[in-house]
Enzyme design. Structure first.
Site, PDB file in Angstrom:
ATOM      1  CB  SER A 224      -8.208   0.522   5.689  1.00 20.26           C
ATOM      2  OG  SER A 224      -8.903   1.738   5.767  1.00 20.26           O
TER       3      SER A 224
ATOM      4  CB  SER B 236      -8.197   3.423   2.766  1.00 20.85           C
ATOM      5  OG  SER B 236      -7.317   2.848   3.712  1.00 20.85           O
TER       6      SER B 236
ATOM      7  CE  LYS C 298      -3.998   1.840   2.606  1.00 17.43           C
ATOM      8  NZ  LYS C 298      -4.802   1.675   3.835  1.00 17.43           N
TER       9      LYS C 298
END
Lengths: 481, 88, 469
Positions: free
Chosen positions: A176, A152, A77
């Site tokens: 997330s 996310s 990420k």
């Protein structure tokens, strides 16, 4: 050669000489090239991946000591720092930022000879539940590209689901990791707070968030957890890891286990298909020998308010450092007075981040601290104590990961509160620090449904064993892209 | 409760220029209204969350140079200083 | 009644590394931005890693200032934007929600007056702004972050001072105390910074900031009292405000900044867990921390019979008391105390002087013993000391090379005494009448022998000669 393999299969096939790391990486890059225009899982791709794979192949050939990842491609990420590669947080503020160091999790993976294949898309600074708030544009759900992939860590979920890597690291502040895992039909783990170093994770809500692995199987998640867990001298909040091997005895089953079904998370407000999938998961566990009982967790109804209060407060402080003076995008200070310069550059933060900056500043400001921030901390304690009580009665807790099915991109973007409320089932793990995992369990209208399990702090081993037992019962379709 | 002035005050504290405060008024107010529910919760539980360390868990006081010339990797304008806007 | 309170920022200059990273605590000798790392630069992804010794030193100081120490300490973020602050918040401590700073509710006595310490908090220093360019228009702001993260303690007093003199005495005591404890060198540039707040009868509280040296705070406070009084006399209300000390003009100037309206939005720094301060740690610190100035003073007086005034000078100056501790025996203690506080003083007042001294504790011991054993006189002792300071040669060598040894030999003394009896006939006859005046003659003989005559032998011989006449 198929990319749809697990970590243990990858290692076996590589050892058997079925393919080299270079071949697998090349095939992965080919796949990325093919699907990225539809999915947008990545913000950047590692241009040296092939070269790195060659080096690993050389080591294997020379029978040198080789790390346990054998050159497998892993996505990270883009709020986790990687030395020499951009780390943007999907924000204009960091569009050119290259961290001078690797996050601890990244150096651990690299020292086990994993290849960082690329940096995965996210909501700007990990604030969002759909990945629509990325400065670089949204990621799309591989099961239906009109739909959001969750967030996310949307890019992480998409990249694992769409075979653009073997596993990924996301970060889970309010769900997330688990939200995209559920929406993209992969496994996602939010570990116990402190189990994994946050050094190199660009803070959003530092008392709440943890880095967590996403992969296609529970076993693979356990494998990655083995590598990244443990105390770190660069993070004062890390704790001792007393369960050294999470993959060992993962097959042990759930016979005799007590599983509590969180009443508040399976009824009202939960989509019908999700409800029936949950019922099916419960009966599956019962067939496997577990005992399922309802458990009430009434404090959970306040979790969203407490979470968004605390997370916004911490975020408003954590993101203050982005003033564009020491690093940031190209924008001269010439001709500006300090306050106007800082306010000007920071107006490049996106609307969701700005909203949370305003909220966080409000709840901390003079006269409101007691009413919001302190109360939210107390709710947090209440949730924790109710969970501690629950785990005296049961070994695990169960709830659907997301209350609804994936929805269309743009569908909820104008109603931030509605999006916040999607985190209702995931947030309790973050506020209390306990581990939780989302396991792909069913499909409805071609869209994935994930089932979530929670365990008490540091009970990852038990959590993974039960999740593995559940996943073994499923037979889900192949990703249609 | 939330008006234009409040948004401007907050944006001044957090230093984000907001061109259209109107856009944020309703959303921020709506979310804060939702947060109001916190104020009504009766809670007597002890604080269970705080992580704790002892002194022995802390870093020893030792000077270890960073090793790389970090400033070269950051924005710097002259003689390795970071340039800031004019202070008034 | 005038009420003055102080906020003292004292860097923990005796530490090796910064508060939250391993960069050097003493930033003074570095090129701009060369004592920095991702942590003290607040780079994204970096986390603060607390320095153990900083907590210990701050705890020691808290003990020395009579503070309570909470069972757990915690850190808070103070949020404000400024270019010298890499994270745009400062990690500090805060007691508004219960005492979690390293020390609180302390007290020290100055001249029978209690000065209460409200709290002592551990925090990080910001970087420094440097201005370049000549005119206001071309001036640019540059930032050097070498100092960012330097460990410091903020000591906050209650407004217990009634006048600037008490402030001066307090600051002198405090500076001596931190030095004696080995937590800081208060005389290093920028290491000891004082802000004040002051209100006169019925007036509002005025903060005074930016006082460069702690000597200037007295001047700044005097100026403020006069300014506020003259406002009051004319019936003009004194506004609550922050004023800056203008060092060049020696006046305070109102700061037009919005500092009063600042809303720092303090909240817990969760990257640093609470630190448990165990009782055993405190007991251990109390046992191992340097002896307090007060206790040293009492020991000097009671054990060695050193006069109070001498003991005071000796104990309050760490340099002097260290010299004393390393050189004295029970027998020569008083003599060494004398040598340090009368003969050495004047040659070792500044830091530079002290650094250049060639004096060792052994020198002092040898010198004191020579005086006590009548090898040299006290007067010669002073001469020898000055030579030691310059050359660092051993005491015995200096005594012989400067010919400072006592004249013990009777024949040379006889000659000197004979001469004095001829030159001072009036004094001789006076001495016969009144033996109290005999010292005058001894003095004359001393002068003739350039201070080397053994005083007791000389006295004996003069007495004999007077009797025989």
């Amino acid at each position: 050669m198929t990319l749809a393999i697990s970590i243990s299969q990858y290692i076996q096939k590589l050892r058997d000489g079925e393919f080299s790391s270079e071949e697998f990486i090349a095939k992965t890059l080919e796949r990325i090239n093919k699907v990225e225009k539809n999915l947008h899982a990545f913000i950047s791709i590692n241009e040296n991946a092939i070269e790195q794979a060659k080096q690993i192949d050389k080591k294997i050939k020379a029978k040198e000591k080789i790390g346990s990842c054998f050159g497998m491609p892993i996505s990270i990420k883009d709020n986790i720092c990687t030395k020499g590669m951009k780390t943007t947080c999907a924000s204009k503020m960091l569009e050119d930022f290259v961290a001078p160091y690797d996050a601890t999790v990244v150096s651990k993976l690299k020292s086990e000879d994993a290849i960082i294949i690329g940096k995965a898309n996210l909501d700007e600074f990990a604030m969002g539940s759909t990945t629509e708030y990325s400065y670089f544009g949204p990621s799309r759900n591989p099961w239906n590209t009109d739909y959001v992939p969750g967030g996310s860590s949307g890019g992480s979920g998409v990249s694992v689901s769409a075979l653009e890597c073997i596993a990924s690291l996301g970060s889970d502040t309010g769900g997330s990791v688990r939200s995209p895992a559920s929406f993209c039909s992969v496994v996602g783990l939010k570990p116990t707070y402190g189990l994994i170093s946050r050094y190199g994770l660009i803070s959003f809500a530092n008392s709440i968030e943890q880095i967590g692995p996403l992969a296609r199987t529970v076993e693979d998640v356990a494998f990655i957890l083995n590598i990244i867990a443990g105390r770190d001298s660069h993070d004062n909040t890390t704790i001792e890891n007393r369960t050294p091997d999470y993959t060992k005895d993962i097959d042990i089953g759930v016979s005799g286990k007590k599983i509590g079904i969180i009443s508040e998370m399976v009824g009202e407000g939960v989509d019908k298909d999700v409800q029936s999938a949950t019922k099916h998961a419960i009966s599956t566990f019962e067939k496997l020998g577990a005992e399922c009982i309802p458990i009430s967790l009434d404090s959970a109804q306040h979790s969203v308010a407490a979470y968004y209060t605390l997370a916004s407060a911490e975020a408003s402080s954590n993101l203050a450092r982005f003033d564009n003076l020491r690093y940031g995008f190209d924008f001269s200070v010439e001709g500006y007075e300090y306050n106007s310069y800082i306010s000007k550059v920071r107006s490049n933060l996106g609307p969701e981040v700005t909203r949370r900056m305003l909220l966080g500043t409000f709840v901390l400001s003079a006269g409101y601290y007691g009413k919001y921030y302190q109360k939210a901390q107390k709710v947090r304690s209440l949730i924790k104590s109710q969970l501690v009580e629950s785990f005296k009665k049961v070994d695990l807790l169960l709830a659907p990961t997301m209350p609804i099915l994936p929805f269309k991109i743009g569908e909820k973007i104008d109603d931030p509160l509605k999006i916040y409320l999607l985190d209702i089932n995931t947030i309790i793990a973050n506020l209390s620090g306990i581990p939780a995992i989302s396991v792909p369990f069913a499909m409805a209208d071609g869209l994935p449904i994930g089932i979530q399990l929670f365990a008490n702090s540091l009970q990852e081993k038990q959590l993974l064993q039960s999740a593995h037992a559940l996943q073994k019962t499923t037979k889900l379709p192949e990703v249609p892209i | 409760m939330v008006d234009k002035k409040e948004i401007e005050h907050l944006s001044d504290l957090i230093k984000i220029e907001i061109k259209d405060p109107q856009k944020y008024i309703l959303q921020v107010e709506q979310i804060l209204n939702y947060f109001e529910r916190l104020d009504k919760v009766e809670i007597t539980t002890e604080d269970l969350l705080r992580q704790e360390l002892t002194l022995d868990d802390l870093r020893e006081d030792k000077f270890v140079p960073y090793g790389e010339n970090l400033i070269e990797k950051l924005k710097n304008t002259r003689e390795n200083f970071v340039r800031a806007p004019k202070m008034v | 009644m005038t009420k003055i309170g102080l906020e003292i920022h004292c860097q923990l200059t005796k530490l090796e590394s910064k508060l939250f990273c391993s960069c050097k605590a003493d930033y003074r000798s570095f090129e701009p931005n060369s004592n920095i790392c991702p942590v003290c630069m607040g780079l994204p992804g970096s986390l603060p890693i607390l320095n153990k010794k900083a907590v210990e030193k701050a705890a020691m100081l808290s003990i020395a200032l009579g503070c309570k120490i909470p069972p757990k300490i915690g850190f808070f973020r103070k949020n404000y934007f400024y270019p010298d602050l890499p994270k745009n918040f400062q990690i500090t401590q805060y007691n508004a929600y219960g005492p979690t700073s390293i020390g609180y509710d302390g007290m020290i006595m100055i001249e029978d007056k209690e000065i209460k310490i409200r709290r002592i908090q551990l925090e990080e220093d910001p970087g420094r702004l440097v201005y370049s360019g000549s005119s206001e228009k071309t001036q640019i702001t540059l930032v050097d972050y070498n100092r960012a993260g330097t460990p410091l303690v903020e000591i906050v007093t209650e407004p217990d001072f009634e006048n600037p003199k008490q402030v001066r005495i307090f600051l002198n005591i405090l500076a001596d105390l931190v030095e004696n404890l080995g937590v800081a060198d208060p005389y290093l540039e920028g290491a000891f910074r004082v802000d004040g707040n002051i209100s006169i009868e019925k007036g509002n509280r005025v903060e005074i900031k930016n006082v460069g040296s702690f000597r200037d705070i007295e001047k700044a406070l005097h100026f403020e009292i006069t300014r506020q009084q003259s406002l009051a006399e004319r019936g003009i209300p004194i506004p609550a405000e922050t004023r800056h000390w203008d060092e060049a003009r020696k006046i305070t100037v109102s700061s037009r900044s919005k500092e009063e309206e600042q809303d720092y939005r303090y909240f817990p720094e969760e990257d640093i867990p609470r630190i448990i301060i165990e009782k055993s740690l405190l007991d251990n610190l109390k046992k191992t921390m340097p002896e307090s100035i007060m206790s040293k003073k009492e020991r000097y007086i009671n054990k060695y019979g050193i006069p109070t005034q001498v003991a005071e000078i000796l104990s309050s100056d760490k340099f002097y008391s260290d010299l004393f501790e390393q050189s004295h025996t029970e027998k020569n203690a008083k003599e060494i105390a004398n040598l340090i506080t009368t003969d050495l003083k004047g040659f070792a007042d500044t830091k530079e002087q002290r650094e250049q001294l060639k004096l060792t504790p052994k020198h002092l011991a040898d010198l004191a013993d020579a005086v006590l054993n009548n090898k040299i006189t006290r007067a010669s002792g002073k001469t020898a000391l000055q030579e030691i300071l310059k050359t660092g040669k051993p005491v015995s060598e200096i005594i012989s090379s400067l010919d400072l040894g006592n004249v013990d030999d009777e024949s040379s003394l006889v000659k000197a005494i004979d001469e004095v009896f001829i030159e001072e006939q009036k004094a001789v006859s006076e001495a016969k009448q009144n033996p109290d005046t005999i010292n005058y003659l001894v003095g004359k003989v001393m002068r003739k022998t350039k201070g080397k005559a053994n005083p007791s032998l000389t006295l004996d011989m003069i007495r004999k000669k007077l009797d025989s006449q």
